[in-house]
Every structure is written in C-alpha cells, then in structure tokens.
Design a protein around this motif. Structure first.
Motif, PDB file in Angstrom:
ATOM      1  N   UNK A  18       0.833  -1.193   0.000  1.00 47.43           N
ATOM      2  CA  UNK A  18       0.000   0.000   0.000  1.00 47.43           C
ATOM      3  C   UNK A  18       0.872   1.250   0.000  1.00 47.43           C
ATOM      4  N   UNK A  19       0.718   2.086  -1.019  1.00 48.78           N
ATOM      5  CA  UNK A  19       1.486   3.319  -1.128  1.00 48.78           C
ATOM      6  C   UNK A  19       0.589   4.449  -1.613  1.00 48.78           C
ATOM      7  N   UNK A  20       1.128   5.677  -1.559  1.00 48.18           N
ATOM      8  CA  UNK A  20       0.487   6.889  -2.054  1.00 48.18           C
ATOM      9  C   UNK A  20      -0.684   7.309  -1.151  1.00 48.18           C
ATOM     10  N   UNK A  21      -1.650   8.026  -1.704  1.00 48.73           N
ATOM     11  CA  UNK A  21      -2.753   8.581  -0.925  1.00 48.73           C
ATOM     12  C   UNK A  21      -3.854   7.548  -0.726  1.00 48.73           C
ATOM     13  N   UNK A  22      -4.588   7.703   0.391  1.00 49.90           N
ATOM     14  CA  UNK A  22      -5.743   6.841   0.647  1.00 49.90           C
ATOM     15  C   UNK A  22      -6.525   7.350   1.841  1.00 49.90           C
ATOM     16  N   UNK A  23      -7.828   7.152   1.772  1.00 47.94           N
ATOM     17  CA  UNK A  23      -8.741   7.264   2.914  1.00 47.94           C
ATOM     18  C   UNK A  23      -9.532   5.961   2.866  1.00 47.94           C
ATOM     19  N   UNK A  24      -9.022   4.941   3.503  1.00 51.10           N
ATOM     20  CA  UNK A  24      -9.491   3.580   3.251  1.00 51.10           C
ATOM     21  C   UNK A  24      -9.853   2.861   4.539  1.00 51.10           C
ATOM     22  N   UNK A  25     -11.030   2.228   4.529  1.00 57.72           N
ATOM     23  CA  UNK A  25     -11.412   1.286   5.576  1.00 57.72           C
ATOM     24  C   UNK A  25     -11.757  -0.021   4.876  1.00 57.72           C
ATOM     25  N   UNK A  26     -11.233  -1.125   5.380  1.00 59.37           N
ATOM     26  CA  UNK A  26     -11.391  -2.389   4.662  1.00 59.37           C
ATOM     27  C   UNK A  26     -11.402  -3.577   5.607  1.00 59.37           C
ATOM     28  N   UNK A  27     -11.950  -4.674   5.081  1.00 60.78           N
ATOM     29  CA  UNK A  27     -11.893  -5.974   5.737  1.00 60.78           C
ATOM     30  C   UNK A  27     -11.149  -6.942   4.828  1.00 60.78           C
ATOM     31  N   UNK A  28     -10.290  -7.746   5.431  1.00 58.39           N
ATOM     32  CA  UNK A  28      -9.557  -8.777   4.709  1.00 58.39           C
ATOM     33  C   UNK A  28      -9.862 -10.112   5.376  1.00 58.39           C
ATOM     34  N   UNK A  29     -10.551 -10.990   4.654  1.00 61.73           N
ATOM     35  CA  UNK A  29     -10.859 -12.329   5.174  1.00 61.73           C
ATOM     36  C   UNK A  29      -9.825 -13.323   4.660  1.00 61.73           C
ATOM     37  N   UNK A  30      -9.349 -14.183   5.557  1.00 67.61           N
ATOM     38  CA  UNK A  30      -8.315 -15.156   5.209  1.00 67.61           C
ATOM     39  C   UNK A  30      -8.757 -16.530   5.699  1.00 67.61           C
ATOM     40  N   UNK A  31      -8.845 -17.482   4.786  1.00 65.31           N
ATOM     41  CA  UNK A  31      -9.209 -18.857   5.130  1.00 65.31           C
ATOM     42  C   UNK A  31      -8.041 -19.760   4.750  1.00 65.31           C
ATOM     43  N   UNK A  32      -7.469 -20.416   5.759  1.00 66.78           N
ATOM     44  CA  UNK A  32      -6.366 -21.353   5.539  1.00 66.78           C
ATOM     45  C   UNK A  32      -6.932 -22.753   5.763  1.00 66.78           C
ATOM     46  N   UNK A  33      -7.144 -23.470   4.681  1.00 69.60           N
ATOM     47  CA  UNK A  33      -7.794 -24.771   4.787  1.00 69.60           C
ATOM     48  C   UNK A  33      -6.831 -25.827   5.339  1.00 69.60           C
ATOM     49  N   UNK A  34      -7.365 -26.993   5.662  1.00 73.13           N
ATOM     50  CA  UNK A  34      -6.595 -28.057   6.314  1.00 73.13           C
ATOM     51  C   UNK A  34      -5.294 -28.349   5.565  1.00 73.13           C
ATOM     52  N   UNK A  35      -4.204 -28.409   6.313  1.00 74.16           N
ATOM     53  CA  UNK A  35      -2.915 -28.774   5.754  1.00 74.16           C
ATOM     54  C   UNK A  35      -2.231 -27.713   4.921  1.00 74.16           C
ATOM     55  N   UNK A  36      -2.852 -26.559   4.741  1.00 72.25           N
ATOM     56  CA  UNK A  36      -2.260 -25.497   3.923  1.00 72.25           C
ATOM     57  C   UNK A  36      -1.196 -24.728   4.705  1.00 72.25           C
ATOM     58  N   UNK A  37      -0.306 -24.088   3.961  1.00 71.88           N
ATOM     59  CA  UNK A  37       0.711 -23.212   4.540  1.00 71.88           C
ATOM     60  C   UNK A  37       0.625 -21.870   3.827  1.00 71.88           C
ATOM     61  N   UNK A  38       0.267 -20.823   4.577  1.00 73.13           N
ATOM     62  CA  UNK A  38       0.039 -19.519   3.967  1.00 73.13           C
ATOM     63  C   UNK A  38       0.744 -18.430   4.768  1.00 73.13           C
TER      64      UNK A  38
END
Length: 410
Positions: free
Chosen positions: A171-191
């Motif tokens: 993330x760079x430069x200008x912003x007026x930002x509100x956000x949600x980031x959903x992350x799903x790590x399923x069985x056996x995954x490496x993230x």
C-alpha cells in the motif's frame, strides 16, 4: 457457604466488609449502566453498521485512537467500487473480482467495530485471491491509485487444502481507506500474508484482518506500518483446527504526529494449537504515538495449547507515546504453556558504548541498534527484495530525523 444469585442477593451481601458494587455495572447497576464484556470472544459482532452503537471515542477499543480524524470512515458514505491495482503472480495464485454473494465472502469473521461494518456494508465487489499450488505460489497486490476519497473495500484470501503460498499486499500513495480482509487457511495449507503500509503522510487506513486456520495448517501474518497519518491494522486469528499453527508478527515506525495502531487477537479454539505473537515498534518525534493491544484467548476445547505474545517498543526521542497492553485469557487447565510480555524503553547505553568503543560514530551506532532491533521482524517476510526495500525505508526514517534521537536508558 451460602450461594448468592441475582435473585437472592440482598443489600447486606453487597456491603460485606465495606465492599460496594462497581459503578460500571453489575447485578445492582442502575438502569442503563454499562456491563463490560469479560471474555474476548463474546464481543458483539454484526456486519450491519446501524446495529453498532455510535462511536464517541471513550470506548475501550477507541479511546487510544484519534477518532475525530476517522469520522468519514466510521460513519460516512464510502465508495465501494472496484479500484485499480497492479498484480504480479506465479502459477497457483490468482486474483479476481467477485460479487458480494460469492460463497467465500463471510467465512472468516464478522465485524466487531462500526468502521469495519461500514466497510462491509459498502463494498460492491470483493477482491478474491486464491492459492491452489502444491509448490509455493506467490502473489503481490500493489495499491497506489486509491485517491483521497473515503473508500470501503473487501478482500478474500483462500489457501486451498494442502496448498502453499505467500500473499503480499503493498500500500502506497494517498488513501482514505477502511477495509476488511478475510483469510481462510484450509486443512494442511501453509500460507503467509504480508501487509505493508507505506502510505503518503496524510493517508488514513483502517483495516481488520479476519483469519481462520484449519487442521494441521500453518499461517504466518506480518504487518509492516511505516507511512500514513493514522494507520490501524487489527488482525483477528482463530486457530480452529486441531494442530493449527499461527505466527503473527508486526513492525511499525512512528514519526512526529503519526499514529500507528494494531490490535491483535489470537483465539485458540482447536486442541494442540501453537501461537506466537511478536510485534516491535520504534518512535521518534513529538506527537509520535503507537498503540499495541494483544488479546490471546485459549478456549475450553484447546487442550495442549502452546501460546506466547510479546510487544517491544524502542523510544528514540522525547515527546512520544507508546501504549502497550497484552491480555491473556485461559479457559482450560490442560495447556503446554502460555505467557505474555511487554516492554518500552530507550537505547541500551551499554550497546552504544560497545559500538562507539570500536570506532563507530554515535549516529551510526544508533542506526545499527535500531536496524538490529527491527530486522527480526523484517526477516519474517521471506522475500529478499522486499526485505531490503523495507530496511532502506527504515534507514531513511532514521536519517531524516537523526537530530531528534536521544540517549539515556529508562
């Protein structure tokens, strides 16, 4: 011993030994009194902004934050349209815009704050990032053209079963930002998910990262906040599957007048889970303010948990403020270990003396100490080019304000 219940409690029980009920709530609290939530997982959740109370800045989750600067993102109308971004990716990683009705939206969590709910209510399409490869895949999303209008956004990151990957959000430069980031790590995954904030000096960014980690899965989360006027990134991670492993790391460097905040929540839900939280920050310049709140909850089903969280802050000049609040809740007695630690202080004079005694100038000695202090977190990223770039950014921060550095140990 008599058992006291709300129905049987009388006035004599309330004033036993001169004790009185707390004024902030209780069984005898006057109508309308606030009864605080005692367990982190019991906080109110809703993706509907109107269901959240108005934010006045006195709430526990907002009282350390400059709320007046955030009103457009908390209460205002947001532009939720898709935004331009640059993407680089390897095989096994993909990014696409999807509708709000996509089945992946809403799997990882719900908003606990009105700003988060406002963003959830506003986005038109979600950016869906998917990791599918058995070999390590990588994708970088670069955002630098968001502009200065209030914007709401939503991102969904999915690591499919037994996949391996790294997602980098730049993330760079200008912003007026509100956000949600959903992350799903399923069985056996490496993230691994890396979020880097190098915004312009006047940018404002509020982000909530929700993650759920499956059985025998591994999740690494790194937050680096260097630029922006107000930046608040709150990771919330549920180690849901048995044997899930979570490591949350963070680095922040606050200059004069800058507010950098992170509220971290790790919930051990499954048995035999392992969690590590390690955040480090540096502050210099009058008005530099950092906030770190770390909540760890070991649930009743999380037998065999191994958990530890820590926060360290290095103060480089007068006029700064670092708030650091670790919290630990344990709801089972069958754990391997759990602990937390927090420390804020100035340079170690012995380190400076050691370096100067070997012919290194005071300025260079201070630079080496700060870089050594923060490099531990940078090395968690695992991408040499980005690690080098961030070290240069930190070096630039130090060089710009070297005249503000002070010595002395607390």
């Amino acid at each position: 011993m008599p058992v006291v219940t709300p129905e049987t409690q009388d006035q004599s029980a309330q004033v036993q030994h001169g004790a009185k009920a707390h004024s902030d709530g209780g069984w005898d609290a006057p109508e309308g009194a606030f009864v605080p939530v005692q367990t982190r997982s019991d906080r109110f959740k809703s993706n509907v902004p109107s269901e959240h109370p108005d934010v006045n800045g006195r709430e526990a989750e907002w009282k350390l934050t400059p709320v007046d600067l955030l009103r457009p993102l908390i209460d205002g109308e947001l532009d939720g349209s898709p935004y331009p971004f640059l993407v680089t990716q390897t095989e096994g990683a993909d990014a696409e815009w999807v509708d709000r009705t996509d089945a992946r939206v809403g799997l990882a969590g719900q908003a606990e704050e009105k700003s988060s709910a406002n963003a959830w209510n506003s986005f038109q399409k979600a950016l869906a990032i998917t990791i599918t490869g058995g070999e390590t895949s990588e994708i970088t999303i670069s955002r630098s053209m968001l502009g200065d209008a209030a914007r709401g956004a939503h991102t969904v990151i999915t690591a499919k079963k037994n996949s391996r990957g790294r997602v980098i959000l730049l993330n760079t430069s200008q912003a007026q930002l509100v956000e949600n980031v959903e992350i799903v790590v399923e069985d056996g995954a490496q993230l691994a998910v890396v979020s880097v904030q190098e915004w312009a000096d006047d940018a404002i960014h509020l982000a909530t990262h929700f993650a759920t980690v499956g059985r025998d899965a591994t999740f690494r989360h790194v937050v680096v906040s260097l630029g922006g006027k107000v930046v608040r990134v709150n990771p919330s991670v549920a180690l849901s599957g048995e044997g899930a492993d979570g490591e949350l790391s963070g680095l922040y460097f606050a200059d004069a007048g800058q507010h950098l905040e992170q509220r971290v929540y790790m919930h051990h839900e499954g048995a035999n889970t392992k969690g590590r939280v390690n955040y480090k920050g540096a502050l210099q310049g009058v008005g530099a303010h950092t906030v770190w709140v770390g909540d760890v909850l070991i649930g009743p089903e999380a037998a065999g948990t191994d958990s530890y969280e820590q926060n360290r802050n290095l103060v480089l000049s007068e006029g700064t403020r670092a708030d650091s609040i670790p919290n630990l809740e344990i709801e089972t007695g069958d754990i391997l270990g759990a602990g937390h630690a927090s420390a804020t202080g100035r340079f170690d004079d012995e380190q400076l003396f050691y370096l100067q005694a070997r012919g290194i100038t005071e300025h260079e000695a201070r630079r080496l100490v700060v870089l050594g202090f923060l490099t531990e977190i940078i090395q968690k990223i695992g991408k040499p080019e980005l690690e080098q770039r961030l070290q240069i950014s930190i070096d630039d921060e130090l060089n710009r304000s070297s005249s503000q550095l002070v010595g002395g140990a607390e």
